[in-house]
Motif scaffolding. Structure first.
Motif, PDB file in Angstrom:
ATOM      1  N   LEU A 155      -1.252 -10.940   1.687  1.00 38.87           N
ATOM      2  CA  LEU A 155      -1.711 -12.335   1.607  1.00 38.87           C
ATOM      3  C   LEU A 155      -0.888 -13.122   0.596  1.00 38.87           C
ATOM      4  CD1 LEU A 155      -5.591 -11.890   1.723  1.00 38.87           C
ATOM      5  CD2 LEU A 155      -4.084 -12.674   3.551  1.00 38.87           C
ATOM      6  N   LYS A 156      -0.537 -12.471  -0.517  1.00 39.70           N
ATOM      7  CA  LYS A 156       0.308 -13.140  -1.508  1.00 39.70           C
ATOM      8  C   LYS A 156       1.690 -13.421  -0.916  1.00 39.70           C
ATOM      9  CE  LYS A 156       2.006 -12.672  -6.240  1.00 39.70           C
ATOM     10  NZ  LYS A 156       2.055 -11.800  -7.446  1.00 39.70           N
ATOM     11  N   ARG A 157       2.186 -12.458  -0.125  1.00 38.65           N
ATOM     12  CA  ARG A 157       3.497 -12.669   0.503  1.00 38.65           C
ATOM     13  C   ARG A 157       3.440 -13.833   1.505  1.00 38.65           C
ATOM     14  NH1 ARG A 157       6.086  -9.180   4.412  1.00 38.65           N
ATOM     15  NH2 ARG A 157       4.347  -7.730   4.108  1.00 38.65           N
ATOM     16  N   THR A 190      -8.970   1.296  -8.205  1.00 36.33           N
ATOM     17  CA  THR A 190      -9.475   0.140  -7.462  1.00 36.33           C
ATOM     18  C   THR A 190      -8.601  -1.085  -7.693  1.00 36.33           C
ATOM     19  OG1 THR A 190     -11.734   0.992  -7.627  1.00 36.33           O
ATOM     20  CG2 THR A 190     -11.479  -1.348  -7.122  1.00 36.33           C
ATOM     21  N   ALA A 191      -8.205  -1.293  -8.962  1.00 39.56           N
ATOM     22  CA  ALA A 191      -7.336  -2.444  -9.257  1.00 39.56           C
ATOM     23  C   ALA A 191      -6.017  -2.347  -8.494  1.00 39.56           C
ATOM     24  CB  ALA A 191      -7.074  -2.522 -10.763  1.00 39.56           C
ATOM     25  N   LEU A 192      -5.454  -1.153  -8.461  1.00 38.42           N
ATOM     26  CA  LEU A 192      -4.207  -0.969  -7.708  1.00 38.42           C
ATOM     27  C   LEU A 192      -4.430  -1.188  -6.219  1.00 38.42           C
ATOM     28  CD1 LEU A 192      -2.713   2.143  -9.545  1.00 38.42           C
ATOM     29  CD2 LEU A 192      -1.948  -0.217  -9.703  1.00 38.42           C
ATOM     30  N   GLN A 193      -5.561  -0.682  -5.702  1.00 40.59           N
ATOM     31  CA  GLN A 193      -5.847  -0.862  -4.280  1.00 40.59           C
ATOM     32  C   GLN A 193      -6.043  -2.327  -3.941  1.00 40.59           C
ATOM     33  OE1 GLN A 193      -9.256   1.702  -3.792  1.00 40.59           O
ATOM     34  NE2 GLN A 193      -8.022   3.426  -3.105  1.00 40.59           N
ATOM     35  N   VAL A 194      -6.754  -3.052  -4.827  1.00 42.24           N
ATOM     36  CA  VAL A 194      -6.968  -4.478  -4.566  1.00 42.24           C
ATOM     37  C   VAL A 194      -5.634  -5.226  -4.570  1.00 42.24           C
ATOM     38  CG1 VAL A 194      -7.951  -6.595  -5.535  1.00 42.24           C
ATOM     39  CG2 VAL A 194      -9.335  -4.520  -5.412  1.00 42.24           C
ATOM     40  N   GLN A 195      -4.805  -4.929  -5.582  1.00 46.56           N
ATOM     41  CA  GLN A 195      -3.507  -5.598  -5.652  1.00 46.56           C
ATOM     42  C   GLN A 195      -2.643  -5.241  -4.449  1.00 46.56           C
ATOM     43  OE1 GLN A 195      -4.055  -8.071  -7.766  1.00 46.56           O
ATOM     44  NE2 GLN A 195      -2.109  -7.781  -8.801  1.00 46.56           N
ATOM     45  N   PHE A 196      -2.646  -3.965  -4.085  1.00 48.45           N
ATOM     46  CA  PHE A 196      -1.840  -3.533  -2.945  1.00 48.45           C
ATOM     47  C   PHE A 196      -2.388  -4.110  -1.648  1.00 48.45           C
ATOM     48  CE2 PHE A 196      -1.044  -0.479   0.504  1.00 48.45           C
ATOM     49  CZ  PHE A 196       0.330  -0.443   0.487  1.00 48.45           C
TER      50      PHE A 196
END
Length: 455
Positions: free
Chosen positions: A197-199, A186-192
């Motif tokens: 949006l971060k970009r 889940t953490a990886l999915q959220v970050q991915f």
């Protein structure tokens, strides 16, 4: 990094739901497994129970041979936890026959409840000899003239508990590993998932700092509309600024021509008092028009996002120009500026501010002018550039410093200029959120300090 962020809220939401689901599923599976183990254990006890009932109903089975019906060594081992007991209930004094394992003890009856009253075989937990916790099944038998009996068989409940405990340990290890994997996933999915949006945030920062003009790259289908609208907003902003500049220029030309005609007609009648008054008011009008058009032009430029100017080339170019135009005074201009100093604004505004300051210093300097640029970080966490222009001229008193910053005020009419230079610097600096001050220079003349936002 995650403080007060969407990624943190999504991750915490996933953690909460994962823990809740794992706990509920674990409890349900543990309960189902315990029920299955109890049913299997009860089935084993009922085999012994039916064997006892069959031999009890057989008239050819002697009473002292009833114990041979159950071929289980644990029933012969004292206090083994495995017991059987047959109690005749239709006599004044109950007659009890029991396994050797009961020794001198006995098995209690299961409490009669609404749930088990209608069952032929009842099952439950009781405390046996030596307070052992046992699983007991019992059944009432009516043999007619042979009498009525209560047949009970019990087995040690520790076997059930050990089996369930082993299952729960395996279940905990399995679910803990599964939950950990799910949370990491889940953490990886959220970050991915939030990476686009971060970009976008990084590219918007680059646009604001002047490193880019629009959002570039491919975005997921859910984020692409946001990027398109942001680029459309930037383009619309540029178009609005360009239209404002065009209108300002058109208005300037439209007003200057008739105003020049009026001034020329008034100048042709130097002895006419009315013409003198017209020329005086026309000068005021031209000054006001110049002032407000300049403010409109500056305000329009300030609405452009992402304009950044390198300070060093502008300062060096102005210094070279001033050295050439003041060759007759034999001025020495010293420039000290870092190459990485950057002004968050348009180049022509920086040229106008610095040019006015250096030009003013060259007019009053005897032989030296020093230009220094500093990069600073203010107490309110802002990055600024400080531009200092010193000369070795006569300098100004505090009252004179306040006066020269006013629009059109000149202390010496013999010096060329309109008197608008320093006031333009003050207004431009204020529009950019900066400041302008005058003081005494170490060289003995005037020091002009200009503070502007840095990029």
């Amino acid at each position: 990094m995650w403080a007060n962020s969407l990624a943190l809220r999504l991750f915490l939401w996933a953690v909460g739901w994962t823990i809740a689901i794992v706990l509920v599923t674990g409890i349900v599976l543990s309960s189902l497994y315990r029920n299955a183990v109890e049913r299997a254990f009860d089935g084993r006890l009922q085999v012994y129970l039916r064997t006892l009932v069959a031999d009890l109903a057989n008239p050819e089975t002697p009473d002292d041979k009833l114990s041979d019906a159950v071929s289980e060594p644990l029933f012969d081992l004292p206090l083994s936890g495995w017991y059987w007991q047959v109690t005749r209930t239709d006599t004044a004094k109950p007659q009890i026959r029991a396994s050797r394992s009961l020794w001198d003890g006995g098995l209690p009856k299961l409490p009669m409840t609404d749930a088990n009253a209608s069952l032929s075989v009842r099952a439950g937990y009781v405390n046996g000899p030596e307070d052992q916790r046992v699983r007991l099944v019992e059944r009432n038998i009516d043999l007619g003239e042979e009498g009525t009996y209560l047949v009970a068989v019990a087995g040690e409940a520790a076997e059930i508990e050990d089996d369930v405990r082993a299952f729960n340990r395996a279940l905990f290890v399995t679910f803990f590993s599964l939950a950990l994997i799910l949370l990491l996933t889940t953490a990886l999915q959220v970050q991915f998932g939030l990476a686009p949006l971060k970009r976008i945030s990084q590219q918007l920062a680059a646009i604001r700092s002047g490193q880019a003009e629009r959002l570039e790259g491919k975005f997921p289908i859910e984020i692409a509309p946001l990027a398109r609208e942001a680029n459309a907003l930037l383009e619309a902003n540029r178009e609005i600024v360009e239209r404002a500049r065009t209108h300002v220029g058109n208005l300037a030309h439209a007003l200057k021509t008739p105003l020049s005609v009026v001034m020329n007609e008034a100048a042709a009648r130097p002895d006419d008092p009315l013409a003198q008054k017209v020329r005086e008011q026309a000068d005021v009008m031209r000054d006001q028009i110049t002032r407000h058009l300049e403010r409109a032009r500056m305000a329009a430029r300030l609405t452009v996002v992402g304009t950044v100017t390198n300070v060093a080339p502008v300062v060096h170019a102005i210094a070279r120009t001033m050295e050439k135009t003041n060759r007759d005074k034999d001025l020495r201009l010293r420039v000290d500026t870092p190459e990485d100093a950057r002004f968050r604004g348009e180049q022509q505004d920086l040229e106008e501010m610095v040019g006015n300051l250096v030009d003013n210093a060259c007019k009053w300097a005897q032989s030296r002018v020093a230009i220094e640029v500093l990069k600073e970080h203010t107490d309110d966490s802002r990055d600024v550039i400080r531009i200092i222009v010193d000369d070795d001229g006569p300098g100004l008193t505090p009252a004179e410093r306040e006066q020269v910053a006013r629009r059109g005020r000149r202390l010496d009419e013999t010096k060329p200029g309109s008197g608008l230079g320093l006031s333009i610097v003050v207004e431009l600096a204020a529009l950019y959120g900066g400041s302008f001050t005058l003081g005494t220079a170490p060289l003995g003349g005037l020091r002009a300090e200009l503070v502007l936002p840095a990029a």
